[in-house]
Design an enzyme around this catalytic site. Structure first.
Site, PDB file in Angstrom:
ATOM      1  N   THR A  23       0.865  -1.177   0.000  1.00  0.00           N
ATOM      2  CA  THR A  23       0.000   0.000   0.000  1.00  0.00           C
ATOM      3  C   THR A  23       0.903   1.228   0.000  1.00  0.00           C
ATOM      4  O   THR A  23       1.902   1.255   0.709  1.00  0.00           O
ATOM      5  CB  THR A  23      -0.882   0.061   1.262  1.00  0.00           C
ATOM      6  OG1 THR A  23      -0.022   0.163   2.409  1.00  0.00           O
ATOM      7  CG2 THR A  23      -1.731  -1.185   1.413  1.00  0.00           C
ATOM      8  N   SER A 268       5.742   8.659  10.198  1.00  0.00           N
ATOM      9  CA  SER A 268       4.610   8.002   9.559  1.00  0.00           C
ATOM     10  C   SER A 268       4.890   7.879   8.071  1.00  0.00           C
ATOM     11  O   SER A 268       5.713   8.587   7.508  1.00  0.00           O
ATOM     12  CB  SER A 268       3.321   8.777   9.832  1.00  0.00           C
ATOM     13  OG  SER A 268       2.871   9.400   8.655  1.00  0.00           O
ATOM     14  N   LYS A 269       4.186   6.919   7.470  1.00  0.00           N
ATOM     15  CA  LYS A 269       4.291   6.687   6.033  1.00  0.00           C
ATOM     16  C   LYS A 269       4.171   7.993   5.256  1.00  0.00           C
ATOM     17  O   LYS A 269       4.722   8.136   4.194  1.00  0.00           O
ATOM     18  CB  LYS A 269       3.117   5.811   5.587  1.00  0.00           C
ATOM     19  CG  LYS A 269       3.360   4.342   5.627  1.00  0.00           C
ATOM     20  CD  LYS A 269       2.214   3.674   4.885  1.00  0.00           C
ATOM     21  CE  LYS A 269       2.429   2.179   4.836  1.00  0.00           C
ATOM     22  NZ  LYS A 269       1.562   1.459   3.944  1.00  0.00           N
ATOM     23  N   ARG A 270       3.389   8.894   5.787  1.00  0.00           N
ATOM     24  CA  ARG A 270       3.066  10.099   5.036  1.00  0.00           C
ATOM     25  C   ARG A 270       4.092  11.210   5.193  1.00  0.00           C
ATOM     26  O   ARG A 270       4.082  12.170   4.447  1.00  0.00           O
ATOM     27  CB  ARG A 270       1.673  10.603   5.419  1.00  0.00           C
ATOM     28  CG  ARG A 270       0.562   9.811   4.739  1.00  0.00           C
ATOM     29  CD  ARG A 270      -0.768  10.031   5.407  1.00  0.00           C
ATOM     30  NE  ARG A 270      -0.782   9.449   6.748  1.00  0.00           N
ATOM     31  CZ  ARG A 270      -1.038   8.164   6.997  1.00  0.00           C
ATOM     32  NH1 ARG A 270      -1.312   7.350   6.030  1.00  0.00           N
ATOM     33  NH2 ARG A 270      -1.010   7.700   8.231  1.00  0.00           N
ATOM     34  N   ASP A 271       4.993  11.099   6.178  1.00  0.00           N
ATOM     35  CA  ASP A 271       6.023  12.128   6.314  1.00  0.00           C
ATOM     36  C   ASP A 271       6.920  12.105   5.083  1.00  0.00           C
ATOM     37  O   ASP A 271       7.291  11.031   4.619  1.00  0.00           O
ATOM     38  CB  ASP A 271       6.882  11.865   7.561  1.00  0.00           C
ATOM     39  CG  ASP A 271       6.102  12.127   8.841  1.00  0.00           C
ATOM     40  OD1 ASP A 271       5.227  13.017   8.815  1.00  0.00           O
ATOM     41  OD2 ASP A 271       6.345  11.441   9.849  1.00  0.00           O
TER      42      ASP A 271
END
Ligand code: GLU
Length: 489
Positions: A23, A268-271
Site C-alpha cells: 500500500t 509516519s508513512k506520510r512524512d
C-alpha cells in the site's frame, strides 16, 4: 494443555522473512525492517524470504507491489525465495494463496480451534460498552464459541453471515523477545479474534502465521507496532502443530524499535522523509542509506558509525538491537551517505553519477570531472548539480543572484582582465590557467584570491559554488570558457 515448542534453528536452518503489504509508497521504516531481517538471515548463513501480503484488495495496489520489488533490488537486499524469483513454497503473493487460507480456516474449525460467530456489529458494540462500564475486558466475550448446529442454522436462516474466530486458550502468554527480552500478555488481554471476515476475506491474523508456518520461517523480525499479535500467533502455532500445518515449531519473535521523526512523533508513512524513492532521486547511495538505517536501533561499535553491508552482516546480532525508539535524523543520514560517496572507487562514482546527469553526456568527460566533486558532495544529485555547467551547452545560464553579487562593476572589471590574460594562453591546462589568472588578478591588480576568482567562477560555471575553478576551466575547454567570459562582458 499444549505448550509452545520454540524452534531451535540455527546457522543455515535459519529462515527470516520480509512480508510487507503493498500500500502506498515504500517507506523508511519498511526498509529498516527488511534490512534487519535480511542481515539476520545472512549473518547466520540462512535463507531470506520475500513475501507480499496483499489480501486487502481495497488498499493494495500493483504499483506499490512493483515499487517494493524495485526498492529491494535497488537496496541490494536479495532474497532466496519469494516474489519474482519463486521457490519451493510459493506462490509468494498472498492474493494467489486464497485457497490455502480457506483450507486452513476449515481445518481449524474442524479441529475445534476456530468457530463461526454470528454477532452483528451492533450486538458486539452493545456488549463491549456494557463490559467497559462494568470494568471487564472489552474484547470478544466468547458468546458464540459453543453454538449448537441448530443455533447456527437459526442465525443463518436470519440471513446472518458469520465471521470465523480463533479460539484462544485461556492462559497467559510469555515469550522471550529477541530484542526486548521476556514479555507476558495476560489471558484477559487476548480474546478470540477474527481470522476470516463475513465476506470470506482472510485477515492478517490468519494469513501471516499460516504462511510463516508453511514457508518454514524460524525467525520473525518486525516492527514494534505488531507486538500485540504475537500471543495470538503463538496460540495459532499450537493449533498448527496439532493439525499438522508447518513444522510443528513456533518461530522466535523479535520486535524492532519505532522510528521517530521530527518532534519525537512516530515517523509516519506520510512524512516526506519516509519516502524511500525520494532518497534514490536525491542521489543517496543504497549502501549509504542502508548504513544509516542500520543505525536506527543497531550499531557496529560504540565509536563507529560507518560500515559496509558486508561488515554489518558479519557483525549483526539481533540481541544487540536497542529496544528504545530510534530517531531519524536526515542531516546525519546525508553525512553518512557522504562518507560512502567518498569511499567509492572513482570509476564507480563516475558511473553512478551518470544517472543524475542529462542523457547522452560525454562519459569520458564525466570520468575526468567526477574526481573534482567526489570529495565535496554528500549526494549524487549535489555532485551532478555542481557539474551541470560542463554539460549545459546552449542552455548555460548564470545564476541571477550570484551574478548580482559577483558580476557588479568591479566584478566585471576582474572578468575583463581575466579574459585578456586567458586570451593569450597558448596552452589550456590547469597550471597555465592558474598561472595566468594569478599573475593578472592577484599580482598585477593586487586582489585577494576570493575577489579575484569569484567573478571568473560565476561567469564560467554559473554559480558561486563550483568545483575547483582552474580544473573546471580546463575541462570546459578554452573555447567555451572564453565564450562565457565574453558573454558576461
Ligand atoms: N504485512 C505485515 C505488515 O506489513 C507484516 C507484519 C509481520 O511482519 O508480521 O505490517
Amino acid at each position: 494443555m499444549s505448550e509452545t515448542r520454540w524452534t531451535q534453528a540455527t546457522g543455515k536452518d535459519v529462515v527470516a522473512r520480509f512480508c510487507p503489504s503493498p500500500t502506498g509508497t515504500p517507506h523508511v521504516g519498511m526498509a529498516r525492517t527488511a534490512l534487519f531481517s535480511w542481515a539476520f538471515a545472512r549473518h547466520h548463513g540462512g535463507r531470506f524470504v520475500f513475501r507480499i501480503e496483499d489480501t486487502d484488495a481495497s488498499r493494495d495496489t500493483q504499483e506499490s507491489y512493483e515499487l517494493l520489488v524495485e526498492v529491494m533490488r535497488w537496496l541490494g537486499l536479495d532474497w532466496d525465495e519469494g516474489v519474482e524469483v519463486g521457490g519451493p513454497n510459493g506462490p509468494y503473493r498472498q492474493s494467489e494463496r486464497m485457497d490455502i487460507y480457506a483450507d486452513v480456516a476449515q481445518r481449524l474449525i474442524d479441529a475445534g480451534w476456530a468457530y463461526k460467530a454470528y454477532d452483528t456489529a451492533e450486538e458486539l458494540e452493545e456488549r463491549r460498552q456494557k463490559a467497559r462500564a462494568e470494568g471487564r475486558p472489552s474484547g470478544y466475550d466468547g458468546l458464540h464459541r459453543d453454538l449448537t448446529p441448530e443455533q447456527q442454522a437459526a442465525f443463518e436462516a436470519e440471513g446472518r453471515q458469520p465471521v470465523i474466530r480463533f479460539k484462544m486458550p485461556e492462559r497467559d502468554w510469555t515469550f522471550d523477545d529477541l530484542v526486548r527480552g521476556e514479555i507476558t500478555f495476560g489471558a484477559e488481554n487476548v480474546q478470540d479474534f477474527v481470522i476470516v471476515r463475513a465476506n470470506g476475506q482472510p485477515l492478517y491474523t490468519l494469513t501471516n502465521p499460516t504462511d510463516d508456518a508453511l514457508m518454514g520461517v524460524t525467525h520473525v523480525l518486525r516492527g514494534e507496532d505488531i507486538l500485540s499479535s504475537t500471543p495470538r500467533q503463538m496460540a495459532m502455532y499450537e493449533a498448527f502443530a496439532e493439525i499438522g500445518i508447518g513444522s510443528g515449531f513456533t518461530p522466535r519473535f523479535g520486535h524492532l524499535p519505532y522510528v521517530m521523526g521530527a518532534g519525537n512523533k512516530k515517523l509516519s508513512k506520510r512524512d516526506p522523509e519516509s519516502n524511500l524513492l525520494a532518497y534514490r532521486e536525491q542521489g543517496f547511495l543504497p549502501e549509504g542509506l542502508l548504513n544509516y538505517l542500520a543505525l536506527l536501533g543497531w550499531s557496529i561499535a560504540e565509536d563507529r558509525d560507518i560500515f559496509t553491508l558486508e561488515e554489518m552482516v558479519e557483525a549483526f546480532e539481533i540481541e544487540r538491537v536497542n529496544p528504545n525508539p530510534a530517531r531519524f535524523d536526515l542531516k546525519k543520514c546525508e553525512a553518512i551517505n557522504g562518507d560512502h560517496v567518498r569511499m567509492l572507487p572513482p570509476e564507480d562514482f563516475a558511473t553512478r553519477l551518470l544517472e543524475y546527469l542529462p542523457e547522452g553526456v560525454d562519459t569520458a568527460l564525466v570520468s575526468r570531472a567526477a574526481p573534482l566533486v567526489q570529495e565535496r558532495s554528500n549526494l549524487l544529485s549535489e555532485a551532478a548539480q555542481m557539474l551541470a555547467f560542463l554539460f549545459a551547452g546552449d542552455d548555460f545560464a548564470v545564476d541571477p543572484d550570484d551574478a548580482a553579487k559577483m558580476l557588479n562593476e568591479p566584478g566585471l572589471e576582474v572578468a575583463r582582465a581575466a579574459r585578456e590574460a586567458l586570451g593569450g594562453l597558448t596552452e589550456w591546462t590547469t597550471e597555465a590557467i592558474e598561472g595566468a589568472l594569478r599573475r593578472a588578478l592577484v599580482e598585477e591588480m593586487g586582489l585577494k584570491p576570493r575577489l579575484a576568482f569569484g567573478p571568473v567562477r560565476v561567469a564560467v560555471t554559473g554559480r558561486r559554488i563550483s568545483p575547483p575553478l582552474f580544473e573546471s576551466m580546463e575541462l570546459l575547454g578554452r573555447e567555451q570558457s572564453l565564450a562565457r567570459l565574453d558573454a558576461v562582458l
